[in-house]
Design an enzyme around this catalytic site. Sequence first.
Site, PDB file in Angstrom:
ATOM      1  N   TYR A  61       0.855  -1.201   0.000  1.00  0.00           N
ATOM      2  CA  TYR A  61       0.000   0.000   0.000  1.00  0.00           C
ATOM      3  C   TYR A  61       0.880   1.236   0.000  1.00  0.00           C
ATOM      4  CZ  TYR A  61      -4.878  -1.200   0.228  1.00  0.00           C
ATOM      5  OH  TYR A  61      -6.134  -1.593  -0.108  1.00  0.00           O
ATOM      6  N   GLU A  63      -0.594   4.612  -0.406  1.00  0.00           N
ATOM      7  CA  GLU A  63      -1.514   5.760  -0.555  1.00  0.00           C
ATOM      8  C   GLU A  63      -0.770   7.061  -0.303  1.00  0.00           C
ATOM      9  OE1 GLU A  63      -4.411   4.157   2.087  1.00  0.00           O
ATOM     10  OE2 GLU A  63      -5.965   4.149   0.560  1.00  0.00           O
ATOM     11  N   ASP A 212      -8.156  14.438 -24.150  1.00  0.00           N
ATOM     12  CA  ASP A 212      -8.023  13.014 -23.815  1.00  0.00           C
ATOM     13  C   ASP A 212      -7.339  12.354 -25.012  1.00  0.00           C
ATOM     14  OD1 ASP A 212      -8.321  10.291 -23.570  1.00  0.00           O
ATOM     15  OD2 ASP A 212     -10.417  10.358 -22.959  1.00  0.00           O
ATOM     16  N   THR A 238      -4.713   7.007 -21.589  1.00  0.00           N
ATOM     17  CA  THR A 238      -4.386   5.679 -21.110  1.00  0.00           C
ATOM     18  C   THR A 238      -2.922   5.434 -21.459  1.00  0.00           C
ATOM     19  OG1 THR A 238      -5.113   4.746 -23.208  1.00  0.00           O
ATOM     20  CG2 THR A 238      -6.705   4.700 -21.405  1.00  0.00           C
ATOM     21  N   LYS A 241      -2.376   1.901 -25.160  1.00  0.00           N
ATOM     22  CA  LYS A 241      -2.767   1.819 -26.582  1.00  0.00           C
ATOM     23  C   LYS A 241      -1.526   2.068 -27.441  1.00  0.00           C
ATOM     24  CE  LYS A 241      -7.581   2.985 -25.604  1.00  0.00           C
ATOM     25  NZ  LYS A 241      -7.828   3.761 -24.383  1.00  0.00           N
ATOM     26  N   ARG A 247      -1.870  -1.559 -18.835  1.00  0.00           N
ATOM     27  CA  ARG A 247      -3.221  -1.008 -18.794  1.00  0.00           C
ATOM     28  C   ARG A 247      -3.300   0.011 -17.654  1.00  0.00           C
ATOM     29  NH1 ARG A 247      -7.530  -2.419 -21.410  1.00  0.00           N
ATOM     30  NH2 ARG A 247      -6.156  -3.714 -22.649  1.00  0.00           N
TER      31      ARG A 247
HETATM   32  N1  DSN Z   1     -12.413   0.996 -25.033  1.00  0.00           N
HETATM   33  C1  DSN Z   1     -11.409   1.860 -25.600  1.00  0.00           C
HETATM   34  C2  DSN Z   1     -11.358   1.731 -27.080  1.00  0.00           C
HETATM   35  O1  DSN Z   1     -11.449   0.630 -27.568  1.00  0.00           O
HETATM   36  O2  DSN Z   1     -11.180   2.719 -27.772  1.00  0.00           O
HETATM   37  C3  DSN Z   1     -11.566   3.262 -25.189  1.00  0.00           C
HETATM   38  O3  DSN Z   1     -11.382   3.356 -23.826  1.00  0.00           O
END
Ligand code: DSN
Length: 440
Positions: A61, A63, A212, A238, A241, A247
């Site tokens: 932990y 925090e 975003d 994120t 990607k 993730r």
């Molecule tokens: N679910 C994602 C996507 O496939 O674009 C977006 O968060």
Amino acid sequence: MAHDPIADATLELLTRRDPDVATWIAKEAERQATTIELIASENHVSPAVMHAMGTCLTNKYAEGYPGARYYGGCVYHDHIESIARDRAKRLFNCAFANVQPHSGAQANAAVFMALMDPGDTFASLVLSDGGHLSHGMKINLSGKWFKPVHYPLHYDPSHPDFERIDYDAVERVCNEHRPKVLMCGYSAYPRVIDFARMRKAADACGALLVADIAHIAGLVAAGVHPSPFPHAHVVTTTTHKTLRGPRGGLILTDAEDLAKKIDKAVFPGMQGGPLMHVIAAKAVAFGEALQPSFKSYCTQVVANARALAAALIDLGYRITSGGTDNHLMLVDLRPRSDKLTGADAERWLELAGMICNKNGIPQDPRPPKFTSGIRLGSPATTTRGFKEPQMRQVAAWIDQVLAAGVESIGSPTGAATLESTAARVRQEVRSLCQQFPIPG
Ligand code: DSN
């Protein structure tokens, strides 16, 4: 099995300790190794990123933030989180980074919490035009606790910017509704985003601009897509990607006052203990993205997406907006056959070992369960080493399978043709995957 001795050893140990779970992980590893991943939001992380996640850091932990934790024993965690923050700042050329969000949706929720009060208005793209559920879907926190208003794409086919963002409409929506936040950045938008133009619209109504960049983060980091900085007040993303990390989520800003509000909103506002094993993997991924090879990778991601889009156009498909500037494309299936739905295409292509997702196209007459389109992306295939010739081969296979699928609709002999075509392509896909293994 993965082409990675540590992953193989891990799986071997798991097989001895928990064969129930290990069996399915092994099957998934085999599935990933032998299929072509075309989902635009997925990728194959490096073994270093993978192994950072499977470490003792998960036991702790932590925090709070480096130097200000609520638990003892965090000294090494402080170093790890500081490395992740410093690398993120270098990568995106900004002053502050919060690496703790567990996901992109949670990063967005934390930013909304930091910048708005419940009931406040924000503006985002019409969700069915390529937006994201955390940008105001009615049953998401963003749509339940805040008041979304939406700006559209250009819908007129004769307009030169058909299916691209209607920046005049962005300004009109902002002037009419005076949102506190203007959101840009999307889940299914294949074109470059004009962040300067977005900032102009935000400034005109006194809104804060939030970008975003979940989909394009890798391309931005590599300089292959323009950066949202210095235009955006806050950037969320994120990390899994195009950025090819674990993730998770990430929030960036240049403004100290906003950084303080964001840190408070992430913890204790939205989350408790950070996932330190994932933060370590984020640090590793950011380190990889700072290498010159990552720029070559992202340059090839875009070249591969363009090659796939061009080949599909040659085969009679329509790509929304006429093509792509980034890693993804939306394929309108209707010109190929008005019987063809995205749902059928997704299912048939999976039979042949090509994985994608059905996706609505702008102004889609079909509901989200069926759709008239599929979304395809090149990040994962590029990680495997595919170049333009392989992407053209993928387009040819897609067309062969979908043509057989269309033939199968309402035809007594068609089902057998679809089955044999899918089986033949599945074998060819498997063999190409063997030639281009997931790097390990
Ligand atoms: N679910 C994602 C996507 O496939 O674009 C977006 O968060």
